[in-house]
Scaffold this motif. Structure first.
Motif, PDB file in Angstrom:
ATOM      1  N   GLN A  68      34.558  40.223  35.608  1.00  0.00           N
ATOM      2  CA  GLN A  68      34.227  39.486  34.158  1.00  0.00           C
ATOM      3  C   GLN A  68      34.069  40.696  33.213  1.00  0.00           C
ATOM      4  N   ALA A  69      33.092  41.766  33.944  1.00  0.00           N
ATOM      5  CA  ALA A  69      32.726  42.921  32.838  1.00  0.00           C
ATOM      6  C   ALA A  69      34.006  43.735  32.437  1.00  0.00           C
ATOM      7  N   HIS A  70      34.870  43.609  33.350  1.00  0.00           N
ATOM      8  CA  HIS A  70      36.172  44.662  33.070  1.00  0.00           C
ATOM      9  C   HIS A  70      37.358  43.732  32.991  1.00  0.00           C
ATOM     10  N   GLU A  71      37.228  42.514  32.509  1.00  0.00           N
ATOM     11  CA  GLU A  71      38.100  41.461  32.169  1.00  0.00           C
ATOM     12  C   GLU A  71      39.135  41.263  33.173  1.00  0.00           C
ATOM     13  N   LEU A  72      38.684  41.203  34.385  1.00  0.00           N
ATOM     14  CA  LEU A  72      39.664  40.988  35.441  1.00  0.00           C
ATOM     15  C   LEU A  72      39.673  39.585  35.986  1.00  0.00           C
ATOM     16  N   ASP A  73      40.728  39.148  36.767  1.00  0.00           N
ATOM     17  CA  ASP A  73      40.825  37.582  37.283  1.00  0.00           C
ATOM     18  C   ASP A  73      40.587  37.864  38.605  1.00  0.00           C
ATOM     19  N   TRP A  74      39.821  37.337  39.499  1.00  0.00           N
ATOM     20  CA  TRP A  74      39.636  37.070  40.848  1.00  0.00           C
ATOM     21  C   TRP A  74      40.916  36.887  41.712  1.00  0.00           C
ATOM     22  N   LYS A  75      41.574  36.000  40.889  1.00  0.00           N
ATOM     23  CA  LYS A  75      43.062  35.588  41.507  1.00  0.00           C
ATOM     24  C   LYS A  75      44.242  36.672  41.465  1.00  0.00           C
ATOM     25  N   ASP A  76      43.898  37.490  40.931  1.00  0.00           N
ATOM     26  CA  ASP A  76      44.970  38.658  40.546  1.00  0.00           C
ATOM     27  C   ASP A  76      44.980  39.690  41.798  1.00  0.00           C
ATOM     28  N   LYS A  83      44.506  50.363  43.322  1.00  0.00           N
ATOM     29  CA  LYS A  83      43.498  50.146  43.803  1.00  0.00           C
ATOM     30  C   LYS A  83      43.223  48.288  43.863  1.00  0.00           C
ATOM     31  N   THR A  84      42.972  47.690  44.631  1.00  0.00           N
ATOM     32  CA  THR A  84      42.720  46.436  44.542  1.00  0.00           C
ATOM     33  C   THR A  84      41.490  46.072  44.211  1.00  0.00           C
ATOM     34  N   LEU A  85      41.243  44.547  43.710  1.00  0.00           N
ATOM     35  CA  LEU A  85      40.006  44.387  42.802  1.00  0.00           C
ATOM     36  C   LEU A  85      38.631  44.759  43.810  1.00  0.00           C
ATOM     37  N   TYR A 115      37.763  35.071  49.774  1.00  0.00           N
ATOM     38  CA  TYR A 115      39.512  35.162  49.880  1.00  0.00           C
ATOM     39  C   TYR A 115      40.131  34.402  50.804  1.00  0.00           C
ATOM     40  N   ALA A 116      39.462  34.543  52.297  1.00  0.00           N
ATOM     41  CA  ALA A 116      40.280  33.828  53.140  1.00  0.00           C
ATOM     42  C   ALA A 116      40.100  32.215  53.046  1.00  0.00           C
ATOM     43  N   ASN A 125      47.939  33.619  46.772  1.00  0.00           N
ATOM     44  CA  ASN A 125      49.154  33.606  47.779  1.00  0.00           C
ATOM     45  C   ASN A 125      49.106  34.604  48.890  1.00  0.00           C
ATOM     46  N   ARG A 126      48.034  35.386  48.972  1.00  0.00           N
ATOM     47  CA  ARG A 126      47.832  36.374  50.070  1.00  0.00           C
ATOM     48  C   ARG A 126      46.450  36.975  49.991  1.00  0.00           C
ATOM     49  N   LEU A 127      46.207  37.633  51.051  1.00  0.00           N
ATOM     50  CA  LEU A 127      44.877  38.157  51.263  1.00  0.00           C
ATOM     51  C   LEU A 127      44.744  39.730  50.517  1.00  0.00           C
ATOM     52  N   PRO A 128      43.624  39.944  49.548  1.00  0.00           N
ATOM     53  CA  PRO A 128      43.835  41.221  49.149  1.00  0.00           C
ATOM     54  C   PRO A 128      43.369  42.390  49.798  1.00  0.00           C
TER      55      PRO A 128
END
Length: 381
Positions: A68-76, A83-85, A115-116, A125-128
């Motif tokens: 949230q602090a870096h304006e990222l979405d956990w679903k992305d 680099k992954t989330l 995530y699982a 749609n997939r695991l990160p």
């Protein structure tokens, strides 16, 4: 929007679960994906002790707050960045927050479990992350001849490599020094029981008075007595994961325990109108609460008086290291590592094998001699 991490009293099927984690937004609205995961993951028994549940809540709270602090979405999970989330959170936790590797590993484990679950619900749609084989430096056990792993273990590719820190233990001279400064009968017998059995802090705190008996009065002549630690027998005994296990104690020391109950325990237990069911009671005559935090303080305080850094889990490590060394030298019919695993209540023998490294590092035979003052020779039934 800021996240709020809290705990609640969760009730399902008439069963109450205190300290259940919950994530809310700044409007105190439920963060549904995270809270559904908590219910699925925790209530199915993935973690044995509910006192560890807040760790799961803290891991997800920190991860989602970072995003949230870096304006990222956990679903992305398909973001174009190299680099992954989770990898970004891992590196941030180490470089910016200075968290210990063990803490980062624990949090990433719970995040990956989230995530699982999200994948199973169709939220992503997939695991990160992916799973890779890593070399393991684990000690070879008695089933090494049927181990097809070739010394490798599976781990997700985001998990930082585990740092192996050997547990610290007391040598014989330090044990004698510690016991020598203790003038309190109640504290000394408690610490000696820890040194002779490897019981955890919580197990010492809840050890039932009902388990104590006088070997001589019962006509017991065996060198060792078997005590069954059973969380389901109504005595209040608590073990890690609520697992039943047997421990072996010398009949000579068990006689000392019986004498302690007869001669000393009564003076404390009489201070309160309610007779405590535990073997050990505090100076108010009550059982030790908070899973034995008072015992932690007792051991540390006496350690300071002996100019030692000591705590209950170090006493457990001390018992394990010296007992394994003794059993290896005795060359009996019982596998030393298997016996120690059962005595300590480890789920995996890999956990117990850490003490092999300690034994191998001991060069002074005097340290190996965990003599009869502290640990009588063990004979097996």
């Amino acid at each position: 929007m800021e996240l709020v991490w809290a705990t609640e009293q969760f009730v399902i099927g008439g069963q109450s679960y205190p300290g259940f984690p919950i994530l809310l937004n700044d409007n105190m609205e439920s963060l549904i994906p995270a809270n559904e995961f908590f219910r699925s993951y925790l209530l199915r028994g993935a973690i044995g002790s509910n006192r560890s549940w807040p760790c799961v809540g803290r891991a997800l709270y920190d991860f989602l707050s970072f995003l949230q602090a870096h304006e990222l979405d956990w679903k992305d999970v398909d973001r174009g960045e190299a680099k992954t989330l989770i990898a970004a959170y891992r590196d941030y936790s180490k470089a910016e927050c200075g968290l210990a590797i063990a803490t980062i590993r624990q949090r990433i484990h719970y995040i990956c479990q989230f995530y699982a679950y999200a994948l199973s619900r169709g939220w992503v749609n997939r695991l990160p992350f992916t799973v890779e084989d890593r070399r393991s430096n684990r000690a070879k056990g008695f089933l090494a001849h049927v181990d097809a792993s070739s010394g490798s273990v599976s781990a997700n590719d985001l998990m930082p490599k585990k740092q192996q820190h050997l547990p610290k233990f007391l040598n014989l001279s330090q044990i004698k020094l510690l016991l020598g400064v203790i003038k309190n009968h109640h504290h000394k017998i408690l610490i000696r029981l820890a040194l002779k059995t490897g019981l955890r802090r919580e197990e010492l705190a809840t050890f039932p008075l009902a388990y104590v008996f006088d070997p001589k009065a019962k006509g017991i002549t065996e060198r060792n007595v078997k005590i069954t630690l059973n969380p389901y027998d109504g005595t209040g005994m608590r073990t890690k994961g609520q697992k039943v296990r047997d421990i072996y104690v010398s009949s000579e020391f068990w006689q000392e325990i019986a004498n302690y109950v007869r001669l000393y325990r009564g003076e404390r237990s009489s201070l309160t109108g309610n007779e405590a069911k535990t073997l050990f009671v505090n100076q108010m005559g009550q059982h030790y609460s908070g899973d034995g935090k008072g015992i932690e303080r007792i051991v540390r305080d006496w350690g300071k008086k002996a100019n030692l850094k000591a705590h209950p889990h170090m006493l457990r490590h001390t018992y394990a290291t010296h007992t394994l060394a003794m059993l290896q030298r005795s060359k009996g019919d019982v596998d030393p590592l298997v016996f120690l695993q059962r005595q300590l209540g480890h789920s995996s023998i890999e956990t117990t094998s850490i003490y092999l490294h300690l034994v191998n590092e001991i060069a002074d035979e005097a340290v190996l001699d965990y003599d009869r003052e502290l640990n009588d020779s063990i004979e097996f039934p």
